[in-house]
Design an enzyme around this catalytic site. Sequence first.
Site, PDB file in Angstrom:
ATOM      1  N   GLY A  52       0.781  -1.208  -0.048  1.00 28.88           N
ATOM      2  CA  GLY A  52       0.107   0.005  -0.100  1.00 28.88           C
ATOM      3  C   GLY A  52       0.810   1.362  -0.045  1.00 28.88           C
ATOM      4  N   GLN A  56      -1.425   7.806   1.127  1.00 27.69           N
ATOM      5  CA  GLN A  56      -1.071   9.134   1.502  1.00 27.69           C
ATOM      6  C   GLN A  56       0.067   8.826   2.467  1.00 27.69           C
ATOM      7  OE1 GLN A  56      -3.762  10.801   4.622  1.00 27.69           O
ATOM      8  NE2 GLN A  56      -2.738  12.833   4.321  1.00 27.69           N
ATOM      9  N   LEU A  57       0.108   7.888   3.199  1.00 24.68           N
ATOM     10  CA  LEU A  57       1.387   7.752   4.231  1.00 24.68           C
ATOM     11  C   LEU A  57       2.428   6.916   3.638  1.00 24.68           C
ATOM     12  CD1 LEU A  57       2.420   7.156   7.208  1.00 24.68           C
ATOM     13  CD2 LEU A  57       1.279   5.124   7.562  1.00 24.68           C
ATOM     14  N   ASP A  96      -1.301  -7.281  -5.032  1.00 23.02           N
ATOM     15  CA  ASP A  96      -2.553  -7.360  -4.215  1.00 23.02           C
ATOM     16  C   ASP A  96      -2.277  -8.006  -3.109  1.00 23.02           C
ATOM     17  OD1 ASP A  96      -5.240  -7.693  -3.369  1.00 23.02           O
ATOM     18  OD2 ASP A  96      -5.939  -8.168  -5.204  1.00 23.02           O
ATOM     19  N   TYR A 186     -14.417   0.462   9.960  1.00 19.31           N
ATOM     20  CA  TYR A 186     -12.761   0.749   9.856  1.00 19.31           C
ATOM     21  C   TYR A 186     -12.374   0.535  11.234  1.00 19.31           C
ATOM     22  CZ  TYR A 186      -8.813   3.645   9.466  1.00 19.31           C
ATOM     23  OH  TYR A 186      -7.416   4.029   9.547  1.00 19.31           O
ATOM     24  N   LYS A 190      -9.987  -2.277  12.972  1.00 17.62           N
ATOM     25  CA  LYS A 190      -8.509  -1.713  13.692  1.00 17.62           C
ATOM     26  C   LYS A 190      -8.579  -2.167  14.830  1.00 17.62           C
ATOM     27  CE  LYS A 190      -6.568   0.705  10.303  1.00 17.62           C
ATOM     28  NZ  LYS A 190      -5.251   0.277   9.677  1.00 17.62           N
TER      29      LYS A 190
HETATM   30  N1  LIG Z   1      -4.127   8.870   6.747  1.00 19.89           N
HETATM   31  C1  LIG Z   1      -4.669   8.922   8.017  1.00 19.89           C
HETATM   32  O1  LIG Z   1      -5.032  10.174   8.437  1.00 19.89           O
HETATM   33  C2  LIG Z   1      -4.557   7.896   8.847  1.00 19.89           C
HETATM   34  C3  LIG Z   1      -5.066   7.627  10.029  1.00 19.89           C
HETATM   35  C4  LIG Z   1      -4.942   6.805  10.902  1.00 19.89           C
HETATM   36  C5  LIG Z   1      -4.552   5.353  10.306  1.00 19.89           C
HETATM   37  N2  LIG Z   1      -4.058   5.307   9.070  1.00 19.89           N
HETATM   38  C6  LIG Z   1      -3.650   3.988   8.598  1.00 19.89           C
HETATM   39  O2  LIG Z   1      -2.575   4.192   7.730  1.00 19.89           O
HETATM   40  C7  LIG Z   1      -2.448   3.235   6.609  1.00 19.89           C
HETATM   41  C8  LIG Z   1      -2.051   3.835   5.282  1.00 19.89           C
HETATM   42  O3  LIG Z   1      -3.060   4.992   5.263  1.00 19.89           O
HETATM   43  P1  LIG Z   1      -3.154   6.042   3.985  1.00 19.89           P
HETATM   44  O4  LIG Z   1      -3.755   7.348   4.441  1.00 19.89           O
HETATM   45  O5  LIG Z   1      -2.087   5.987   3.568  1.00 19.89           O
HETATM   46  O6  LIG Z   1      -4.201   5.391   2.980  1.00 19.89           O
HETATM   47  P2  LIG Z   1      -4.588   5.375   1.598  1.00 19.89           P
HETATM   48  O7  LIG Z   1      -5.859   4.973   1.260  1.00 19.89           O
HETATM   49  O8  LIG Z   1      -4.036   6.848   1.034  1.00 19.89           O
HETATM   50  O9  LIG Z   1      -3.377   4.344   0.995  1.00 19.89           O
HETATM   51  C9  LIG Z   1      -3.679   2.963   0.849  1.00 19.89           C
HETATM   52  C10 LIG Z   1      -3.015   2.510  -0.101  1.00 19.89           C
HETATM   53  O10 LIG Z   1      -3.237   0.995  -0.116  1.00 19.89           O
HETATM   54  C11 LIG Z   1      -3.533   0.514  -1.497  1.00 19.89           C
HETATM   55  N3  LIG Z   1      -4.397  -0.653  -1.675  1.00 19.89           N
HETATM   56  C12 LIG Z   1      -5.673  -0.797  -1.413  1.00 19.89           C
HETATM   57  N4  LIG Z   1      -6.098  -2.145  -1.430  1.00 19.89           N
HETATM   58  C13 LIG Z   1      -4.927  -2.817  -1.704  1.00 19.89           C
HETATM   59  C14 LIG Z   1      -4.497  -3.996  -1.967  1.00 19.89           C
HETATM   60  N5  LIG Z   1      -5.591  -5.155  -2.065  1.00 19.89           N
HETATM   61  N6  LIG Z   1      -3.376  -4.538  -2.193  1.00 19.89           N
HETATM   62  C15 LIG Z   1      -2.467  -3.651  -1.970  1.00 19.89           C
HETATM   63  N7  LIG Z   1      -2.663  -2.240  -2.043  1.00 19.89           N
HETATM   64  C16 LIG Z   1      -3.899  -1.686  -1.693  1.00 19.89           C
HETATM   65  C17 LIG Z   1      -4.217   1.466  -2.200  1.00 19.89           C
HETATM   66  O11 LIG Z   1      -3.903   1.803  -3.786  1.00 19.89           O
HETATM   67  C18 LIG Z   1      -3.474   2.881  -1.638  1.00 19.89           C
HETATM   68  O12 LIG Z   1      -2.433   3.347  -2.389  1.00 19.89           O
HETATM   69  C19 LIG Z   1      -3.833   2.541   6.709  1.00 19.89           C
HETATM   70  O13 LIG Z   1      -3.610   1.288   7.511  1.00 19.89           O
HETATM   71  C20 LIG Z   1      -4.761   3.471   7.412  1.00 19.89           C
HETATM   72  O14 LIG Z   1      -5.838   2.834   8.345  1.00 19.89           O
HETATM   73  C21 LIG Z   1      -4.042   6.576   8.292  1.00 19.89           C
END
Ligand SMILES: NC(=O)c1ccc[n+]([C@@H]2O[C@H](COP(=O)([O-])OP(=O)(O)OC[C@H]3O[C@@H](n4cnc5c(N)ncnc54)[C@H](O)[C@@H]3O)[C@@H](O)[C@H]2O)c1
Length: 362
Positions: A52, A56-57, A96, A186, A190
């Site tokens: 993934g 964003q992260l 995936d 969600y 978690k």
């Molecule tokens: N962004 C936040 O504010 C926030 C806050 C708390 C926790 N988190 C956690 O941090 C992690 C990353 O968050 P984020 O904001 O970067 O999420 P995001 O949605 O921006 O990125 C998730 C990535 O996972 C990829 N993805 C989706 N399904 C997939 C699959 N089956 N196989 C491989 N890749 C796949 C997507 O293409 C995407 O690039 C997550 O676990 C999220 O729960 C994020």
Amino acid sequence: MAKFQVPLIKNPLGTGEFYYFCTSEPKYKTKTLTTNKGLVKHHPMDKILIIGAAGQLGSELTRALADQFGSDQVIATDLRPTASTLFPYCRFEVLDVMNKESLGALVKKERVTQIYHLAAVLSATGEKNPQFAWQLNMDSLLHVLELAKECELDKIYWPSSIAVFGPSTPKVNTPQFCEKDPNTVYGISKLAGEGWCNYYFEKYGVDVRSLRYPGLIGYKSLPGGGTTDYAVDIYHKAISKQPFTCFLSEDTYLPMMYMPDAIKATLDLMNAPKEAVKIRSSYNLAGMSFSPKEIFASIKKEVPNFEINYQVDFRQSIADSWPDSIDDSRARADWGWKPSYDLDSMSRDILKHLPAFFPPQF
Ligand SMILES: NC(=O)c1ccc[n+]([C@@H]2O[C@H](COP(=O)([O-])OP(=O)(O)OC[C@H]3O[C@@H](n4cnc5c(N)ncnc54)[C@H](O)[C@@H]3O)[C@@H](O)[C@H]2O)c1
């Protein structure tokens, strides 16, 4: 646990890093047992897989991991093939995470030693398809944990979220251990995931580490469908000199964190000696806490003509069930966590850098 053929050998650099020969693979691996003045060096054999990575992260964490371990030691993966353009500095593979066989084959072929599993369906998007959100968030974690057990991987990182908390949770300075009754799929996923992480650590010795991130705010990529997305979108409107329509009410306080702090926290946790990581479900983590009214006022100091209006939608009830602020004293005590940014320093930094990444839309 890994089998030692030779005793741990102290690294001549004196960084607190030890080498050993793992007979089950077989190969040299490294363990960081203690740190010397915070300096952590890694053996060139460390191989880092990010799942993934295009989110964003991940798009920022992957860069930081490449800086730390070396670009050759990092493999960025994501479901989206177009994401390859984000990673000119390291290898990218389409993966995936739901395909357990492909994941296992890649980990074994590349002799991966650490996985950062970031793929998930986030809070707001998850409510539109709860079954799918549960399936992706849970099955993918179990695939990674099983693989970590089977292949005796060195470390796993999996992020949790403030979404594990719910309406019965104390809202101010939410403690590490307290009532949790999440009301989004969600949050439910978690919370269950935290339980699985702890289980795999206790039962199988999998060195899995986790943080309950607050809302993450960065300028290098767009948010992925969370309830705190407004705090990213608002800066895009500000640089475009357009009014911002906020989907949360003006006094909705939520815990938030600037991305550089989130990256630092992640690396600090992952570089901490194993014995220092005392919580194996997930650590509370705090950066700042503010309302839409306050972030608007902070931006207005830099963009005086900026305007805001409010059109509350379904995300308000999710935000209302989450804490206002977080007590992260365990993270501070166990592995020395300390954030660097407050609201105004974050606003100044974002407004300065955002136009280079997302040109203003006039
Ligand atoms: N962004 C936040 O504010 C926030 C806050 C708390 C926790 N988190 C956690 O941090 C992690 C990353 O968050 P984020 O904001 O970067 O999420 P995001 O949605 O921006 O990125 C998730 C990535 O996972 C990829 N993805 C989706 N399904 C997939 C699959 N089956 N196989 C491989 N890749 C796949 C997507 O293409 C995407 O690039 C997550 O676990 C999220 O729960 C994020």
